[in-house]
Design a protein around this motif. Structure first.
Motif, mmCIF file in Angstrom:
data_model
loop_
_atom_site.group_PDB
_atom_site.id
_atom_site.type_symbol
_atom_site.label_atom_id
_atom_site.label_comp_id
_atom_site.label_asym_id
_atom_site.label_seq_id
_atom_site.Cartn_x
_atom_site.Cartn_y
_atom_site.Cartn_z
ATOM 1 N N UNK A 88 0.831 -1.203 0.000
ATOM 2 C CA UNK A 88 0.000 0.000 0.000
ATOM 3 C C UNK A 88 0.868 1.257 0.000
ATOM 4 N N UNK A 89 1.954 1.222 0.743
ATOM 5 C CA UNK A 89 2.870 2.360 0.756
ATOM 6 C C UNK A 89 3.513 2.557 -0.615
ATOM 7 N N UNK A 90 3.908 1.469 -1.251
ATOM 8 C CA UNK A 90 4.480 1.558 -2.600
ATOM 9 C C UNK A 90 3.446 2.118 -3.576
ATOM 10 N N UNK A 91 2.198 1.689 -3.417
ATOM 11 C CA UNK A 91 1.124 2.181 -4.281
ATOM 12 C C UNK A 91 0.929 3.687 -4.098
ATOM 13 N N UNK A 92 0.898 4.123 -2.846
ATOM 14 C CA UNK A 92 0.729 5.565 -2.576
ATOM 15 C C UNK A 92 1.906 6.367 -3.131
ATOM 16 N N UNK A 93 3.115 5.810 -3.025
ATOM 17 C CA UNK A 93 4.295 6.508 -3.552
ATOM 18 C C UNK A 93 4.210 6.617 -5.074
ATOM 19 N N UNK A 94 3.748 5.552 -5.724
ATOM 20 C CA UNK A 94 3.593 5.603 -7.184
ATOM 21 C C UNK A 94 2.544 6.642 -7.568
ATOM 22 N N UNK A 95 1.423 6.650 -6.863
ATOM 23 C CA UNK A 95 0.391 7.653 -7.148
ATOM 24 C C UNK A 95 0.955 9.060 -6.995
ATOM 25 N N UNK A 96 1.736 9.269 -5.946
ATOM 26 C CA UNK A 96 2.299 10.604 -5.713
ATOM 27 C C UNK A 96 3.237 11.001 -6.847
ATOM 28 N N UNK A 97 4.048 10.042 -7.331
ATOM 29 C CA UNK A 97 4.951 10.347 -8.455
ATOM 30 C C UNK A 97 4.158 10.741 -9.698
ATOM 31 N N UNK A 98 3.084 10.028 -9.965
ATOM 32 C CA UNK A 98 2.257 10.351 -11.131
ATOM 33 C C UNK A 98 1.593 11.709 -10.935
ATOM 34 N N UNK A 99 1.024 11.943 -9.770
ATOM 35 C CA UNK A 99 0.309 13.198 -9.497
ATOM 36 C C UNK A 99 1.226 14.419 -9.540
ATOM 37 N N UNK A 100 2.502 14.210 -9.293
ATOM 38 C CA UNK A 100 3.447 15.328 -9.287
ATOM 39 C C UNK A 100 3.999 15.631 -10.681
ATOM 40 N N UNK A 101 3.470 14.957 -11.687
ATOM 41 C CA UNK A 101 3.868 15.223 -13.077
ATOM 42 C C UNK A 101 2.692 15.853 -13.811
ATOM 43 N N UNK A 102 3.008 16.637 -14.798
ATOM 44 C CA UNK A 102 1.942 17.086 -15.703
ATOM 45 C C UNK A 102 1.585 15.895 -16.584
ATOM 46 N N UNK A 103 0.460 15.968 -17.230
ATOM 47 C CA UNK A 103 0.082 14.880 -18.128
ATOM 48 C C UNK A 103 1.093 14.756 -19.275
ATOM 49 N N UNK A 104 1.586 15.902 -19.761
ATOM 50 C CA UNK A 104 2.608 15.873 -20.818
ATOM 51 C C UNK A 104 3.879 15.199 -20.323
ATOM 52 N N UNK A 105 4.283 15.533 -19.101
ATOM 53 C CA UNK A 105 5.477 14.922 -18.522
ATOM 54 C C UNK A 105 5.320 13.423 -18.357
ATOM 55 N N UNK A 106 4.138 12.998 -17.914
ATOM 56 C CA UNK A 106 3.875 11.567 -17.756
ATOM 57 C C UNK A 106 3.969 10.851 -19.093
ATOM 58 N N UNK A 107 3.313 11.418 -20.099
ATOM 59 C CA UNK A 107 3.329 10.796 -21.431
ATOM 60 C C UNK A 107 4.765 10.673 -21.934
ATOM 61 N N UNK A 108 5.531 11.741 -21.850
ATOM 62 C CA UNK A 108 6.908 11.706 -22.352
ATOM 63 C C UNK A 108 7.787 10.741 -21.564
ATOM 64 N N UNK A 109 7.572 10.655 -20.247
ATOM 65 C CA UNK A 109 8.422 9.772 -19.442
ATOM 66 C C UNK A 109 8.024 8.302 -19.553
#
Length: 151
Positions: free
Chosen positions: A93-114
């Motif tokens: 659950x902690x790993x899941x929350x950390x992954x969500x936080x990494x995604x949420x801290x990116x713009x959608x453009x940044x996520x797509x490019x990365x």
């Protein structure tokens, strides 16, 4: 995944029944069918060796979604809508929350490019399958957008 393992097991059983082509069980296996999702081309190819091509007519449906649509959906899913698995441990659950936080801290453009390279890596085997399907296979290409808009 589970579905791929199930389908592979069914094909393996069908081949085992056909070790003696004149047997009644082989006639049943030769005229039967197995259907289900095999999501990974490498697993599909492994499953395909379990049957003799002369007994089976392969109909493969390659269902694809536009890469940009896939990445935008993943951004929203992995950042906001997908919960941790109900049986997840606290560490998971902690790993899941950390992954969500990494995604949420990116713009959608940044996520797509990365994440574009991950998608390219995922799609490459599918394009290889399109270029060289199993002998005698009928390959049907299905697009997610057509399914949604023309259902």
């Amino acid at each position: 995944g589970e579905c791929t393992s199930f389908i592979s097991a069914q094909l393996h059983r069908a081949r085992a029944e056909c070790d003696h082509p004149s047997s009644a069980s082989c006639a049943r296996a030769a005229s039967g069918f197995v259907w289900g999702p095999i999501r990974l081309p490498a697993e599909m190819r492994k499953a395909a060796v379990h049957v003799r091509a002369s007994f089976w007519a392969w109909h493969l449906v390659l269902h694809q979604r536009h890469p940009l649509d896939t990445l935008i959906s993943a951004y929203h899913s992995f950042g906001w809508t997908h919960p941790a698995a109900p049986e997840a441990t606290e560490e998971q659950r902690q790993l899941h929350r950390a992954r969500q936080a990494r995604v949420r801290n990116q713009s959608i453009d940044g996520y797509v490019l990365s994440n574009l390279h991950h998608l390219r890596h995922k799609y490459t085997p599918y394009f290889e399958l399109l270029d060289s399907p199993p002998a005698g296979a009928m390959l049907i290409r299905s697009r997610y957008e057509e399914m949604v808009l023309s259902f």
